[in-house]
Write an enzyme that holds these catalytic residues in place. Sequence first.
Site, PDB file in Angstrom:
ATOM      1  N   MET A  94       0.849  -1.186   0.000  1.00  0.00           N
ATOM      2  CA  MET A  94       0.000   0.000   0.000  1.00  0.00           C
ATOM      3  C   MET A  94       0.889   1.241   0.000  1.00  0.00           C
ATOM      4  O   MET A  94       1.687   1.429   0.914  1.00  0.00           O
ATOM      5  CB  MET A  94      -0.885   0.012   1.254  1.00  0.00           C
ATOM      6  CG  MET A  94      -1.706  -1.244   1.462  1.00  0.00           C
ATOM      7  SD  MET A  94      -2.274  -1.414   3.187  1.00  0.00           S
ATOM      8  CE  MET A  94      -3.269   0.067   3.367  1.00  0.00           C
ATOM      9  N   VAL A 151       1.673  -4.900   8.181  1.00  0.00           N
ATOM     10  CA  VAL A 151       3.084  -4.555   8.349  1.00  0.00           C
ATOM     11  C   VAL A 151       3.223  -3.046   8.190  1.00  0.00           C
ATOM     12  O   VAL A 151       2.846  -2.480   7.156  1.00  0.00           O
ATOM     13  CB  VAL A 151       3.967  -5.275   7.308  1.00  0.00           C
ATOM     14  CG1 VAL A 151       5.445  -4.980   7.567  1.00  0.00           C
ATOM     15  CG2 VAL A 151       3.713  -6.776   7.325  1.00  0.00           C
ATOM     16  N   GLY A 181       0.939   4.333   4.254  1.00  0.00           N
ATOM     17  CA  GLY A 181       1.644   3.344   3.442  1.00  0.00           C
ATOM     18  C   GLY A 181       2.107   2.152   4.244  1.00  0.00           C
ATOM     19  O   GLY A 181       2.536   2.286   5.383  1.00  0.00           O
ATOM     20  N   SER A 182       2.012   0.976   3.653  1.00  0.00           N
ATOM     21  CA  SER A 182       2.279  -0.219   4.431  1.00  0.00           C
ATOM     22  C   SER A 182       2.200  -1.443   3.538  1.00  0.00           C
ATOM     23  O   SER A 182       2.236  -1.348   2.317  1.00  0.00           O
ATOM     24  CB  SER A 182       1.253  -0.326   5.555  1.00  0.00           C
ATOM     25  OG  SER A 182      -0.053  -0.150   5.024  1.00  0.00           O
ATOM     26  N   ARG A 183       2.035  -2.585   4.170  1.00  0.00           N
ATOM     27  CA  ARG A 183       1.957  -3.840   3.448  1.00  0.00           C
ATOM     28  C   ARG A 183       1.091  -4.804   4.247  1.00  0.00           C
ATOM     29  O   ARG A 183       1.077  -4.783   5.482  1.00  0.00           O
ATOM     30  CB  ARG A 183       3.368  -4.408   3.281  1.00  0.00           C
ATOM     31  CG  ARG A 183       3.441  -5.816   2.710  1.00  0.00           C
ATOM     32  CD  ARG A 183       4.889  -6.127   2.422  1.00  0.00           C
ATOM     33  NE  ARG A 183       5.114  -7.544   2.155  1.00  0.00           N
ATOM     34  CZ  ARG A 183       6.176  -8.006   1.516  1.00  0.00           C
ATOM     35  NH1 ARG A 183       7.097  -7.181   1.082  1.00  0.00           N
ATOM     36  NH2 ARG A 183       6.323  -9.297   1.312  1.00  0.00           N
TER      37      ARG A 183
END
Length: 215
Positions: A94, A151, A181-183
Amino acid sequence: MMSILQLFTRTHRPLTLGLLLAAVLLAFLVSDAWGLLALALSAFWLMLSRRDAPRPVPSQAGAVLCPADGRVVRIEKARDPYADREALRISVFMNVFDTHANRASVDGVIRDVKYFPGAAINTDLDTASPRNERNAVVIESNGQLVTLVQVAGLIARRILCHVKPGDTLTRGQRYGLIRFGSRVDIYLPPHAVPKVAPGERVSATTTVLATLVTA
């Protein structure tokens, strides 16, 4: 008609209102046109990243829905360390412009929630998954396990998870978010059939990542 605040998660509504008020106040204080433009763009970006309108939920049996807006960065066989099993892992990255809310991929009961503090590595890199701040939610769905791992990203490390063991989730239900933002790593039974490919843009809830089949 849906109000503008319905586009944002309840968690972020106070912040969104605060940003709007700050923008109005600063508009009276800042006379430089470029400064006003930068302020307006910053406020718009922060609001855009928090949009969270209701979405249609696919009803097909065995569908595993995407838990986040973003881009598929990896599909591989891997060890699910949170449920201690072999699995198929699909990772969705993301960026800062994607919606930050996370939604349940399957119907089921939460068997475990595990939070781990960690480092700040770019979540576009595979090394981020076991090292960054993360939160794993293990869901039992019709006798099969699906693990969703939030994450945290490089810019801001803040994970919110609103569920606990024993709670029941339905597909498409909002259960948390990651800011800026991330995962999200999705661990599925190894016999799950992927329906997406690396590099593909995906949307939370509306994209079917994979289907679960009887082993």
